[in-house]
Design an enzyme around this catalytic site. Structure first.
Site, PDB file in Angstrom:
ATOM      1  N   GLU A   1       0.816  -1.223   0.000  1.00  0.00           N
ATOM      2  CA  GLU A   1       0.000   0.000   0.000  1.00  0.00           C
ATOM      3  C   GLU A   1       0.846   1.268   0.000  1.00  0.00           C
ATOM      4  OE1 GLU A   1      -1.341  -2.684   1.352  1.00  0.00           O
ATOM      5  OE2 GLU A   1      -3.269  -2.698   0.332  1.00  0.00           O
TER       6      GLU A   1
ATOM      7  N   HIS B   1     -11.303  -4.602   9.605  1.00  0.00           N
ATOM      8  CA  HIS B   1     -11.827  -4.394   8.250  1.00  0.00           C
ATOM      9  C   HIS B   1     -13.134  -3.604   8.237  1.00  0.00           C
ATOM     10  CE1 HIS B   1      -9.431  -7.559   5.747  1.00  0.00           C
ATOM     11  NE2 HIS B   1      -8.687  -7.015   6.684  1.00  0.00           N
TER      12      HIS B   1
END
Lengths: 337, 476
Positions: free
Chosen positions: B210, B279
């Protein structure tokens, strides 16, 4: 021009480039010294990180670049910015927070940027600019352009994730990017060897990304220039990235507030004997360049530097309207209501 | 002429220091670069080097003196041929003047002792400096949709894909990058078909990195491309938040306007279902805190399409917060060649006169559900879908609050320093006198998201909570 006979006939660097490199070495040396003096006089107030002793790395890589190539620097970036031809007045003005500064006082010493000279920014977050340099190189590949992105960083950067993420990307996509590690032996105040698993923090990791392990003498501008040319040619030919570790030394502390007392006795003296400016001055003489030509370069540099210093001292601070400009590309600070 | 040695500033914040020790004595010869004294600052002991050559003629401040102000003369150096007797009050100031003559040009109070550059302390104690008024944003209204335009019902997933495809056809500099966006067609199938149409050069699978691919996108943006970077979910963007905040959002400002970054970061944000704490996070408040970013969070397919097209064209870094649960929701989208909506403009999703609801993205589900319930009791809620969180369209909110005199904000994110908190503060600043009740926030609960369905449901806002809040501000 009767001074040519002593020069090696097949020399690949040539006199023009040598004189340019010497001028730049002297300019950076003197400008950094001036920045330090201005700091002592309270005229440079922010933190700054000097490249005294490391000049040959910035000079060799910059002088081998072509217009359109892009530089990505760290917070220790005065040298790399000047080496691309940014006027010293603009750099000192920025350090002194004046309106004549490179970014008119909005970035300071750690964020020197001059897009017109290909200096795409100086980053004060360790490692962040390695993936960014990959992105700029990706643009060259995407557009079919031949420019190279060159990313300078210190030995300490090799232990952060971004270094590894960027190298992997660059290698997988064969990006035209050159990673230049300036190994000055210290990660801020800690010897890099104490915190790194391999002897050479950059070159020792190269094989993990299928790259050649390259370690060069960062005090010899000619050696740096040759390594740079080789890496740029490879990048322009689609051969992908290079990782070059330059052995060098930081004469001063990490930043202005650091007296560098942690260095072993005699280490600085050992490196001062291999001073990049001194080495290059001797090199010019070996190639038959007359003393008076060398002296004149030094005098020219000092005249420009003194003039720049006075202009910066006389320059006003940035106007207050600047506070709210350039937050957004389409309208300053328009979003508060 | 004798030259004064001044007390040096050895750190940016140093105002004074202790003269710990003289290394040279009166009468000693000094060369430039010789250490002559040691000075203690709050950070370290530093050596002072001579900048002039000569003889240390007189020590003006003895060793052991504490709190010597910066720029105080501490010694005098005599040049060749000068004698100690030459030292007088007329000794030359140091060869480098410490205070520039142009002091009067500097803002703030100037005195003989003040340094050339006022530091924060002086600025704070000086006369009040007016911050220049910000230019006001003129944001256009939604474009008129011509009468008779066909409305096509499609999912938000399809609308997002169409927006990207249309912009990629329009501009060769636009490309899409992220994990599994190409061959796999997107972890949530938002990039379906893009690889087939645009090829691997413009639809790019990245490794799981990322920070790396966000930085790469930012660098491509700095260099003139227009990347659309997909986060598989915004939860993973925390690995990359340094690149978004420090690199993308701040560089235009730091570079004095030289380097801009046209880039869109997009992906599903917030809670889905049964994916637990790591999440399920809502980043609305996180990114809308940052100057330099624009933040969009649509609820309908039409808004998703029109605003994503606008985001890709916007010259700034744009955060585009989608929602997994909304991906499959079908709503009508006008069939127009180029349907682009203005960033920074709220939409009145339901007109009403009794209470104002302000929400965005999936929060709209609770707002609309509650409005339906309230209507059964004759209460008409006006619902404002912000669509863009930064810049925030407070004009539309304030106008509504001045009509209803009551406001409830609804979001799935956490309460402290949340978007609702910001809206409440702005309403207090701008419409205090119109309020008949305190602004009330309905938010996700102040805890990490639990896994079990019954606990998860409790952690999120609910329609009954919104109904209750509305009745509470109406004192019913």
């Amino acid at each position: 021009m009767a001074r040519k006979p002593a020069r090696a006939p097949n020399d690949d660097i040539g006199e023009d480039v040598r004189l340019r490199m010497y001028r730049m070495l002297v300019e950076i040396r003197e400008a950094e010294q001036r920045a330090f003096d201005l700091f002592l006089q309270n005229l440079v107030k922010g933190t700054s990180h000097l490249s005294l002793g490391q000049e040959a790395v910035a000079v060799g890589f910059a002088c081998a670049m072509q217009p359109g190539d892009l530089s990505f620097c760290t917070y220790r970036g005065h040298a790399h910015t000047l080496a691309r031809g940014v006027p010293v007045e603009k750099v000192l003005g920025e350090l002194m927070q004046r309106d004549n500064g490179l970014m008119r006082g909005k970035g300071g010493s750690m964020h020197l940027t001059s897009e017109e000279h290909g200096v795409m920014g100086s980053y004060a977050i360790i490692g962040a600019h390695l993936p960014i340099a990959c992105g700029a190189a990706w643009r060259a590949q995407y557009k079919g352009h031949s420019d190279v992105s060159v990313c300078f960083f210190g030995d300490g950067t090799t232990n952060i994730g971004a270094f590894h993420e960027a190298l992997n990307f660059a290698a997988v996509w064969k990006l035209p990017v050159v990673f230049v590690c300036e190994n000055n032996l210290y990660m801020e105040y800690t010897p890099i060897g104490e915190v790194t698993a391999v002897e050479h923090p950059a070159a020792g990791r190269a094989s993990a990304y299928g790259l050649e392990a390259i370690v060069i003498d960062g005090q010899d501008a000619d050696e740096v220039y040759r390594a740079a040319m080789k890496a740029y040619e490879k990048a322009r030919a689609g051969g992908g990235p290079s990782l070059i570790e330059c052995m060098t030394y930081r004469y001063s502390g990490h930043s202005r507030a650091d007296p560098a007392k942690y260095r072993p006795e005699g280490e600085l003296d050992k490196w001062l004997k291999r001073d990049p400016v001194k080495i290059y001055r001797e090199r010019l003489k070996q190639f038959g360049i007359e003393e008076k030509v060398i002296e004149k370069i030094g005098a020219d540099v000092m005249r420009v530097l003194d003039d720049a210093t006075e202009k910066c001292k006389a320059a006003p601070m940035p106007p207050l309207e600047l506070l709210t400009t350039d937050v957004y590309a389409d309208g300053g600070w328009a979003w508060r209501n | 002429m004798p030259i004064q040695v001044l007390m040096p500033a050895l750190s940016p914040t140093m105002e004074k220091g202790n003269l710990a020790k003289w290394v040279k004595n009166e009468g000693d010869t000094v060369k430039a670069g010789d250490v002559i004294a040691e000075i203690e600052t709050d950070k370290a002991t530093m050596e002072v080097e001579a900048v002039d050559e000569g003889v240390l003629g007189k020590i003006l401040v003895p060793a052991g003196t504490n709190d010597v102000a910066v720029n105080t003369p501490i010694a005098v150096i005599l040049a060749e041929g000068e004698k100690a007797g030459d030292i007088s009050a007329a000794a030359a100031p140091s060869k480098k003047p410490v205070v520039p003559a142009e002091q009067s040009r500097e803002p703030g109070p100037a005195s003989a002792k003040s340094p050339a550059v006022p530091d924060r302390g002086e600025a704070a104690s000086g006369t009040t400096v007016q911050i220049p008024a910000a230019p006001r944003a003129e944001i256009a209204s939604d474009p008129d949709i011509p009468e008779g335009t066909e409305m096509v019902t499609m999912t938000m997933r399809e609308a997002l894909r169409d927006a990207m495809a249309e912009e990629m056809r329009r501009d060769q500099d636009v490309f899409v990058m992220g994990e599994e966006v190409a061959e796999y067609q997107g972890a949530y199938k938002v990039t379906q078909g893009l690889l087939q149409e645009f090829g691997a050069k413009r639809v790019i699978d990245t490794p799981i990195t990322e920070h790396g691919f966000t930085g790469l996108g930012v660098g491509a943006g700095f260099a003139g491309l227009k990347p659309v970077v997909e986060f598989m979910t915004w939860n993973f963007s925390m690995q990359a938040i340094d690149q978004i905040v420090n690199s993308a959002a701040k560089t235009l400002y730091m570079s004095g306007g030289q380097v801009k970054c046209q880039i869109v970061f997009r992906g599903p944000n917030g809670a889905a279902a049964r994916v637990a704490a790591q999440h399920s996070q809502d980043y609305s408040a996180w990114y809308s805190h940052i100057p330099g970013l624009k933040v969009i969070a649509p609820y309908t397919a039409a808004d998703a399409k029109g605003l994503l097209k606008a985001a890709i064209r916007d010259p700034n870094p744009v955060i585009f917060l989608e929602n997994e649960i909304l991906y499959g929701r079908s709503t009508p989208v006008p069939k127009l060649d180029d349907f682009v909506l203005p960033i920074g403009k709220a939409r009145i999703a339901r007109a009403g006169k009794d209470v104002t609801f302000v929400s965005w993205s999936i929060g709209m589900n609770y707002a609309l559900g509650a409005a339906e319930e309230l209507a059964k009791d004759g209460i008409e809620a006006e619902i404002i879908d912000l669509r863009t969180l930064r810049p925030m369209d407070m004009e539309t909110v304030i106008e509504s609050v001045k009509k209803t005199n009551r406001c409830v904000t609804i979001e799935e994110g956490w309460p402290q320093s949340g978007v609702g908190a910001e809206i409440a503060a702005k309403i207090m600043e701008q419409a205090f006198d119109w309020l008949d009740a305190p602004v009330t926030r309905i938010t996700g609960k102040d805890l990490p998201m639990p896994y079990a369905a019954n606990l998860e449901k409790l952690a999120l806002p609910s329609v009954p909570e919104v109904v209750e809040a509305a009745k509470s501000v109406l004192y019913r």
